[in-house]
Design a protein around this motif. Structure first.
Motif, PDB file in Angstrom:
ATOM      1  N   GLN A 299      89.943  75.617  76.557  1.00 51.94           N
ATOM      2  CA  GLN A 299      90.933  76.658  76.307  1.00 51.94           C
ATOM      3  C   GLN A 299      91.737  76.356  75.033  1.00 51.94           C
ATOM      4  N   VAL A 300      92.051  75.084  74.851  1.00 54.53           N
ATOM      5  CA  VAL A 300      92.772  74.713  73.628  1.00 54.53           C
ATOM      6  C   VAL A 300      91.915  75.046  72.405  1.00 54.53           C
ATOM      7  N   LEU A 301      90.619  74.780  72.513  1.00 54.74           N
ATOM      8  CA  LEU A 301      89.700  75.118  71.422  1.00 54.74           C
ATOM      9  C   LEU A 301      89.739  76.616  71.127  1.00 54.74           C
ATOM     10  N   GLU A 302      89.688  77.407  72.185  1.00 54.90           N
ATOM     11  CA  GLU A 302      89.715  78.875  72.046  1.00 54.90           C
ATOM     12  C   GLU A 302      91.026  79.332  71.381  1.00 54.90           C
ATOM     13  N   PHE A 303      92.135  78.830  71.864  1.00 57.36           N
ATOM     14  CA  PHE A 303      93.434  79.224  71.312  1.00 57.36           C
ATOM     15  C   PHE A 303      93.555  78.788  69.837  1.00 57.36           C
ATOM     16  N   THR A 304      93.012  77.602  69.560  1.00 56.62           N
ATOM     17  CA  THR A 304      93.106  77.090  68.192  1.00 56.62           C
ATOM     18  C   THR A 304      92.307  77.976  67.237  1.00 56.62           C
ATOM     19  N   TRP A 305      91.151  78.429  67.703  1.00 54.90           N
ATOM     20  CA  TRP A 305      90.361  79.357  66.888  1.00 54.90           C
ATOM     21  C   TRP A 305      91.120  80.666  66.661  1.00 54.90           C
ATOM     22  N   GLU A 306      91.825  81.140  67.684  1.00 55.10           N
ATOM     23  CA  GLU A 306      92.589  82.382  67.510  1.00 55.10           C
ATOM     24  C   GLU A 306      93.691  82.215  66.466  1.00 55.10           C
ATOM     25  N   MET A 307      94.384  81.079  66.534  1.00 54.89           N
ATOM     26  CA  MET A 307      95.422  80.833  65.522  1.00 54.89           C
ATOM     27  C   MET A 307      94.812  80.755  64.131  1.00 54.89           C
ATOM     28  N   THR A 308      93.682  80.032  64.069  1.00 56.92           N
ATOM     29  CA  THR A 308      93.020  79.835  62.782  1.00 56.92           C
ATOM     30  C   THR A 308      92.588  81.167  62.170  1.00 56.92           C
ATOM     31  N   SER A 309      91.996  82.035  62.991  1.00 54.56           N
ATOM     32  CA  SER A 309      91.543  83.331  62.481  1.00 54.56           C
ATOM     33  C   SER A 309      92.702  84.111  61.890  1.00 54.56           C
ATOM     34  N   PHE A 310      93.844  84.064  62.586  1.00 56.69           N
ATOM     35  CA  PHE A 310      94.993  84.809  62.079  1.00 56.69           C
ATOM     36  C   PHE A 310      95.381  84.330  60.678  1.00 56.69           C
ATOM     37  N   LEU A 311      95.464  83.014  60.512  1.00 56.61           N
ATOM     38  CA  LEU A 311      95.881  82.492  59.197  1.00 56.61           C
ATOM     39  C   LEU A 311      94.800  82.709  58.143  1.00 56.61           C
ATOM     40  N   LEU A 312      93.537  82.630  58.562  1.00 55.21           N
ATOM     41  CA  LEU A 312      92.454  82.905  57.609  1.00 55.21           C
ATOM     42  C   LEU A 312      92.569  84.327  57.087  1.00 55.21           C
ATOM     43  N   SER A 313      92.937  85.236  57.975  1.00 55.29           N
ATOM     44  CA  SER A 313      93.052  86.641  57.552  1.00 55.29           C
ATOM     45  C   SER A 313      94.210  86.827  56.580  1.00 55.29           C
ATOM     46  N   LYS A 314      95.195  85.943  56.625  1.00 51.00           N
ATOM     47  CA  LYS A 314      96.317  86.006  55.670  1.00 51.00           C
ATOM     48  C   LYS A 314      95.936  85.373  54.329  1.00 51.00           C
ATOM     49  N   GLY A 315      94.851  84.582  54.339  1.00 48.68           N
ATOM     50  CA  GLY A 315      94.428  83.931  53.097  1.00 48.68           C
ATOM     51  C   GLY A 315      95.019  82.536  52.945  1.00 48.68           C
ATOM     52  N   ILE A 316      94.282  81.528  53.369  1.00 47.31           N
ATOM     53  CA  ILE A 316      94.723  80.148  53.173  1.00 47.31           C
ATOM     54  C   ILE A 316      93.606  79.346  52.523  1.00 47.31           C
ATOM     55  N   LYS A 317      93.998  78.299  51.792  1.00 45.13           N
ATOM     56  CA  LYS A 317      93.001  77.474  51.091  1.00 45.13           C
ATOM     57  C   LYS A 317      92.681  76.203  51.857  1.00 45.13           C
ATOM     58  N   MET A 318      93.507  75.901  52.858  1.00 47.08           N
ATOM     59  CA  MET A 318      93.355  74.663  53.631  1.00 47.08           C
ATOM     60  C   MET A 318      94.044  74.868  54.971  1.00 47.08           C
ATOM     61  N   LEU A 319      93.534  74.224  56.011  1.00 46.42           N
ATOM     62  CA  LEU A 319      94.155  74.339  57.329  1.00 46.42           C
ATOM     63  C   LEU A 319      94.587  72.966  57.828  1.00 46.42           C
ATOM     64  N   VAL A 320      95.843  72.873  58.247  1.00 41.27           N
ATOM     65  CA  VAL A 320      96.327  71.636  58.858  1.00 41.27           C
ATOM     66  C   VAL A 320      96.564  71.896  60.345  1.00 41.27           C
ATOM     67  N   ILE A 321      95.817  71.191  61.192  1.00 43.36           N
ATOM     68  CA  ILE A 321      96.042  71.311  62.632  1.00 43.36           C
ATOM     69  C   ILE A 321      97.204  70.382  62.956  1.00 43.36           C
ATOM     70  N   ALA A 322      98.414  70.941  62.929  1.00 43.55           N
ATOM     71  CA  ALA A 322      99.626  70.126  63.031  1.00 43.55           C
ATOM     72  C   ALA A 322      99.993  69.900  64.488  1.00 43.55           C
ATOM     73  N   CYS A 323      98.996  69.620  65.293  1.00 50.65           N
ATOM     74  CA  CYS A 323      99.143  69.501  66.745  1.00 50.65           C
ATOM     75  C   CYS A 323      98.074  68.524  67.204  1.00 50.65           C
ATOM     76  N   ASN A 324      98.486  67.473  67.876  1.00 50.08           N
ATOM     77  CA  ASN A 324      97.526  66.455  68.301  1.00 50.08           C
ATOM     78  C   ASN A 324      96.566  66.966  69.365  1.00 50.08           C
ATOM     79  N   THR A 325      97.088  67.767  70.303  1.00 45.35           N
ATOM     80  CA  THR A 325      96.234  68.284  71.374  1.00 45.35           C
ATOM     81  C   THR A 325      95.120  69.142  70.776  1.00 45.35           C
ATOM     82  N   ALA A 326      95.492  70.004  69.834  1.00 43.38           N
ATOM     83  CA  ALA A 326      94.504  70.884  69.197  1.00 43.38           C
ATOM     84  C   ALA A 326      93.564  70.092  68.290  1.00 43.38           C
ATOM     85  N   THR A 327      94.077  69.055  67.639  1.00 45.63           N
ATOM     86  CA  THR A 327      93.210  68.212  66.812  1.00 45.63           C
ATOM     87  C   THR A 327      92.134  67.564  67.680  1.00 45.63           C
TER      88      THR A 327
END
Lengths: 269, 269
Positions: free
Chosen positions: A49-77
């Motif tokens: 579930q954490v993987l799924e939620f992390t992908w959802e967060m990631t997609s949102f930021l990708l749609s805003k346009g980012i050049k790099m992603l920092v998973i600033a959460c140990n559980t999600a990392t």
């Protein structure tokens, strides 16, 4: 050179401890932050579930346009770094390896403690990474399930927080560690209480702050650091209350005008 | 995970200051080192020639099998990093960006000095990198043509060395810098004299040692750090006298059995 934003994701406000360090070390960089406050804490959730939620967060930021992603959460990392790195074309940085490296550098007596959420500790990610780098290290891990909620409730300076931290970390009294990894990005907000609980002789490792060194190295490695003439505007998003988010964020970052926007992810939960 | 060696190249023995830090921070890693002692110093050479020599060193180590290349030489980094990185499939790390980052972190008064070979200073690489990261920084650069030769002649602890360093760095007396980048990997061997010459209030940045942090980050990023059960044997090569090389290397690294092999590169010169 690339002036796009760096994306930071966390289950809530914890990743702001990483952002705080990024603002200091990388003043040219534009930051997009998303905290999934509505669905925190991630710690007790199954890793799928954490993987799924992390992908959802990631997609949102990708749609805003980012050049790099920092998973600033140990559980999600622990749950999602490998998968994201494999599938994304932009660099993805997690918080576990930088924290582990710093711990190994710091420890003299080879006895290191790790605190984190249930999910992070159960994943064994720190223990594994630490042992890969130094098989002789003696690692003692402890889940601290209550800490995240205390921070998210903006109680991190309260007497109650001090008490919970002292009681929880009493566990380390007879462990003779000289280094303690704060393996959750929420924990640096509790730092004074954590330091008091384990004593001044124990070096605290802020895995999030260490991560910013990695971000900086990777920006240079791929030659995508920003070059900026004028000041930039950061953007903050939360899946929860923007007022609550603004209050914690402006207090912690010392920034006015956080102006977080509330967004919705997935099906809710 | 990858147990192949990391390659380190330098015009001579200077890159050993980087190796020293690598031995400390990355004890699992196997090291192949090549110093082009027969053709040093690189500093006064045209950058096209430094590029050519750097490729020759690189080819030799590639043929030995390396998973990553560290250009442990500022002159060669300035002349060849972009080209090598573009053309090689393995990660290539230079010493200039890590040194610049550390300098920016260290400086409080925004006045930074840079010392290096003529080639490095003439390339403007440090000034450019420092200004990209912080346009408000005031950077003063000074070529120190004699320092490399002093180190290569194993005179780095001599009275003569102290004198040359003091006279050369007198230049900074009225510059009010609080940070000085040792922008040549030979210079850390002169560190006590350099510190004495500029005074205790100036923070010295060892660009080579900083580079090892980058190496560590990139090893983790590409998941190619070594995992080792038994001790590994490092290999040292020089284009000059192996006896001279062994003497400086064993003294500086505190290692016996350096057993450097002499090899030949290019057409000689």
């Amino acid at each position: 050179m690339n002036n796009q934003a760096i994306g930071f994701i966390d289950s809530g406000v914890g990743g702001l401890t990483v952002v705080k360090e990024a603002l200091k070390q990388l003043p040219n960089e534009k930051i997009y932050y998303l905290g999934d406050t509505a669905r925190m804490p991630y710690g007790p959730r199954p890793s799928e579930q954490v993987l799924e939620f992390t992908w959802e967060m990631t997609s949102f930021l990708l749609s805003k346009g980012i050049k790099m992603l920092v998973i600033a959460c140990n559980t999600a990392t622990a749950a999602a770094l490998d998968d994201l790195r494999e599938k994304l074309a932009i660099p993805v940085i997690g918080v576990i390896k930088p924290g582990s490296r710093a711990a190994i550098k710091s420890s003299k007596n080879q006895r290191v403690g790790v605190i984190g959420t249930e999910g992070t500790i159960k994943s064994g990610a720190y223990k594994r990474t630490l042992h890969e780098k130094n098989p002789n290290l003696f690692v003692t891990s402890l889940p601290c399930p209550e800490f995240v909620q205390i921070v998210e409730n903006d109680q991190y300076e309260s007497k109650y927080a001090e008490q919970v931290v002292a009681e929880t970390l009493g566990f380390f009294d007879d462990k003779n560690i000289d280094t303690l990894v704060m393996g959750c990005t929420h924990y640096p907000l509790l730092r004074p209480f954590i330091q008091k609980a384990v004593g001044d002789k124990v070096t605290l490792i802020d895995s999030g702050a260490e991560t910013v060194n990695d971000v900086s190295t990777i920006l240079d490695y791929f030659d995508i650091a920003a070059k900026r003439e004028e000041e930039t505007t950061h953007e903050f998003y939360t899946t929860g209350s923007s007022d609550d988010f603004n209050e914690i964020a402006s207090g912690w970052l010392g920034l006015e005008n956080i102006n977080a926007k509330t967004i919705h992810l997935g099906q809710g939960d």
